[in-house]
Design a protein around this motif. Structure first.
Motif, PDB file in Angstrom:
ATOM      1  N   ILE A 177       8.192   1.316  12.317  1.00 21.33           N
ATOM      2  CA  ILE A 177       7.193   2.057  11.546  1.00 21.33           C
ATOM      3  C   ILE A 177       6.372   2.965  12.450  1.00 21.33           C
ATOM      4  CG2 ILE A 177       5.052   1.795  10.222  1.00 21.33           C
ATOM      5  CD1 ILE A 177       6.344  -0.625   8.864  1.00 21.33           C
ATOM      6  N   SER A 178       5.920   2.452  13.576  1.00 24.77           N
ATOM      7  CA  SER A 178       5.021   3.243  14.423  1.00 24.77           C
ATOM      8  C   SER A 178       5.716   4.343  15.217  1.00 24.77           C
ATOM      9  CB  SER A 178       4.248   2.329  15.369  1.00 24.77           C
ATOM     10  OG  SER A 178       5.123   1.720  16.282  1.00 24.77           O
ATOM     11  N   GLU A 179       6.975   4.136  15.592  1.00 21.22           N
ATOM     12  CA  GLU A 179       7.640   5.093  16.478  1.00 21.22           C
ATOM     13  C   GLU A 179       8.693   5.972  15.817  1.00 21.22           C
ATOM     14  OE1 GLU A 179       9.105   3.074  19.906  1.00 21.22           O
ATOM     15  OE2 GLU A 179       7.164   2.197  20.375  1.00 21.22           O
ATOM     16  N   CYS A 180       9.276   5.528  14.729  1.00 18.16           N
ATOM     17  CA  CYS A 180      10.429   6.238  14.177  1.00 18.16           C
ATOM     18  C   CYS A 180      10.187   6.900  12.827  1.00 18.16           C
ATOM     19  CB  CYS A 180      11.598   5.273  14.041  1.00 18.16           C
ATOM     20  SG  CYS A 180      12.077   4.519  15.610  1.00 18.16           S
ATOM     21  N   ILE A 181       9.123   6.562  12.169  1.00 13.34           N
ATOM     22  CA  ILE A 181       8.895   7.070  10.816  1.00 13.34           C
ATOM     23  C   ILE A 181       7.729   8.056  10.836  1.00 13.34           C
ATOM     24  CG2 ILE A 181       8.258   6.408   8.463  1.00 13.34           C
ATOM     25  CD1 ILE A 181       9.682   3.770   8.954  1.00 13.34           C
ATOM     26  N   PRO A 182       7.897   9.213  10.243  1.00 15.09           N
ATOM     27  CA  PRO A 182       6.807  10.201  10.198  1.00 15.09           C
ATOM     28  C   PRO A 182       5.569   9.634   9.506  1.00 15.09           C
ATOM     29  CG  PRO A 182       8.870  11.157   9.395  1.00 15.09           C
ATOM     30  CD  PRO A 182       9.106   9.696   9.575  1.00 15.09           C
ATOM     31  N   ALA A 183       4.407  10.163   9.888  1.00 15.69           N
ATOM     32  CA  ALA A 183       3.130   9.638   9.395  1.00 15.69           C
ATOM     33  C   ALA A 183       3.044   9.634   7.873  1.00 15.69           C
ATOM     34  CB  ALA A 183       1.974  10.434   9.990  1.00 15.69           C
ATOM     35  N   GLY A 184       3.535  10.686   7.222  1.00 18.75           N
ATOM     36  CA  GLY A 184       3.467  10.744   5.762  1.00 18.75           C
ATOM     37  C   GLY A 184       4.243   9.614   5.109  1.00 18.75           C
ATOM     38  N   PHE A 213       5.002   3.478   3.132  1.00 16.06           N
ATOM     39  CA  PHE A 213       5.556   2.163   3.438  1.00 16.06           C
ATOM     40  C   PHE A 213       4.458   1.117   3.595  1.00 16.06           C
ATOM     41  CE2 PHE A 213       9.311   4.609   5.100  1.00 16.06           C
ATOM     42  CZ  PHE A 213      10.170   4.206   4.092  1.00 16.06           C
ATOM     43  N   LEU A 214       3.359   1.496   4.223  1.00 16.97           N
ATOM     44  CA  LEU A 214       2.255   0.548   4.372  1.00 16.97           C
ATOM     45  C   LEU A 214       1.633   0.223   3.024  1.00 16.97           C
ATOM     46  CD1 LEU A 214       0.636   1.827   7.684  1.00 16.97           C
ATOM     47  CD2 LEU A 214       2.045  -0.211   7.341  1.00 16.97           C
ATOM     48  N   ALA A 215       1.543   1.200   2.127  1.00 11.20           N
ATOM     49  CA  ALA A 215       1.015   0.949   0.785  1.00 11.20           C
ATOM     50  C   ALA A 215       1.946   0.003   0.022  1.00 11.20           C
ATOM     51  CB  ALA A 215       0.831   2.263   0.028  1.00 11.20           C
ATOM     52  N   SER A 216       3.250   0.187   0.186  1.00 10.65           N
ATOM     53  CA  SER A 216       4.189  -0.702  -0.508  1.00 10.65           C
ATOM     54  C   SER A 216       4.111  -2.116   0.069  1.00 10.65           C
ATOM     55  CB  SER A 216       5.612  -0.167  -0.431  1.00 10.65           C
ATOM     56  OG  SER A 216       6.121  -0.242   0.876  1.00 10.65           O
ATOM     57  N   ARG A 217       3.858  -2.211   1.356  1.00 12.64           N
ATOM     58  CA  ARG A 217       3.686  -3.525   1.991  1.00 12.64           C
ATOM     59  C   ARG A 217       2.477  -4.243   1.400  1.00 12.64           C
ATOM     60  NH1 ARG A 217       2.641  -4.077   8.466  1.00 12.64           N
ATOM     61  NH2 ARG A 217       2.306  -6.308   8.544  1.00 12.64           N
ATOM     62  N   ARG A 218       1.398  -3.485   1.193  1.00  9.22           N
ATOM     63  CA  ARG A 218       0.192  -4.052   0.590  1.00  9.22           C
ATOM     64  C   ARG A 218       0.489  -4.538  -0.830  1.00  9.22           C
ATOM     65  NH1 ARG A 218      -4.183  -2.958  -2.647  1.00  9.22           N
ATOM     66  NH2 ARG A 218      -6.144  -3.803  -1.909  1.00  9.22           N
ATOM     67  N   GLU A 219       1.209  -3.730  -1.594  1.00  5.16           N
ATOM     68  CA  GLU A 219       1.543  -4.112  -2.968  1.00  5.16           C
ATOM     69  C   GLU A 219       2.419  -5.363  -2.995  1.00  5.16           C
ATOM     70  OE1 GLU A 219       0.337  -2.968  -5.851  1.00  5.16           O
ATOM     71  OE2 GLU A 219      -0.972  -1.693  -4.642  1.00  5.16           O
ATOM     72  N   ALA A 220       3.336  -5.468  -2.049  1.00  7.26           N
ATOM     73  CA  ALA A 220       4.176  -6.664  -1.970  1.00  7.26           C
ATOM     74  C   ALA A 220       3.327  -7.901  -1.683  1.00  7.26           C
ATOM     75  CB  ALA A 220       5.250  -6.488  -0.897  1.00  7.26           C
ATOM     76  N   LEU A 221       2.358  -7.767  -0.790  1.00  3.76           N
ATOM     77  CA  LEU A 221       1.461  -8.893  -0.489  1.00  3.76           C
ATOM     78  C   LEU A 221       0.625  -9.269  -1.700  1.00  3.76           C
ATOM     79  CD1 LEU A 221       0.313  -7.905   3.104  1.00  3.76           C
ATOM     80  CD2 LEU A 221       1.754  -9.850   2.465  1.00  3.76           C
ATOM     81  N   LEU A 222       0.144  -8.272  -2.440  1.00  5.16           N
ATOM     82  CA  LEU A 222      -0.624  -8.559  -3.648  1.00  5.16           C
ATOM     83  C   LEU A 222       0.244  -9.275  -4.689  1.00  5.16           C
ATOM     84  CD1 LEU A 222      -2.673  -5.249  -3.967  1.00  5.16           C
ATOM     85  CD2 LEU A 222      -3.559  -7.520  -3.364  1.00  5.16           C
ATOM     86  N   GLY A 223       1.505  -8.874  -4.778  1.00  2.00           N
ATOM     87  CA  GLY A 223       2.424  -9.551  -5.686  1.00  2.00           C
ATOM     88  C   GLY A 223       2.639 -10.999  -5.295  1.00  2.00           C
ATOM     89  N   LEU A 224       2.806 -11.234  -3.997  1.00  2.79           N
ATOM     90  CA  LEU A 224       2.950 -12.613  -3.518  1.00  2.79           C
ATOM     91  C   LEU A 224       1.705 -13.434  -3.810  1.00  2.79           C
ATOM     92  CD1 LEU A 224       4.725 -12.041  -0.095  1.00  2.79           C
ATOM     93  CD2 LEU A 224       5.675 -13.136  -2.124  1.00  2.79           C
TER      94      LEU A 224
END
Length: 79
Positions: free
Chosen positions: A21-28, A33-44
């Motif tokens: 995430i930090s080195e290979c994926i553009p900031a946009g 991806f970080l927002a989707s990670r948050r949503e996955a955690l909220l779902g859990l």
């Protein structure tokens, strides 16, 4: 010691994910991806809340208004 191996594997995967995430994926894209990670955690969290509610005694559950009335803390997912 199998649990130790699983724990080490999960830690390695988490580190690889962070590096990717930090080195290979553009900031946009990273922000999505970080927002989707948050949503996955909220779902859990919702799944865990429901499982916890099912374990309550019948008299305790009868006095409860609704699952949404439960106070929740926050989950820090930032690095």
């Amino acid at each position: 010691m199998r649990a130790d191996k699983v724990t080490r594997l999960l830690e390695s995967l988490s580190e690889a994910q962070e590096t990717l995430i930090s080195e290979c994926i553009p900031a946009g894209a990273r922000s999505h991806f970080l927002a989707s990670r948050r949503e996955a955690l909220l779902g859990l969290r919702s799944l865990l809340d429901a499982a916890i509610d099912r374990t309550k005694e019948p008299s305790e559950a009868a006095g409860k208004k609704s699952p949404s009335s439960r106070s929740r803390g926050s989950i820090d997912i930032s690095d």
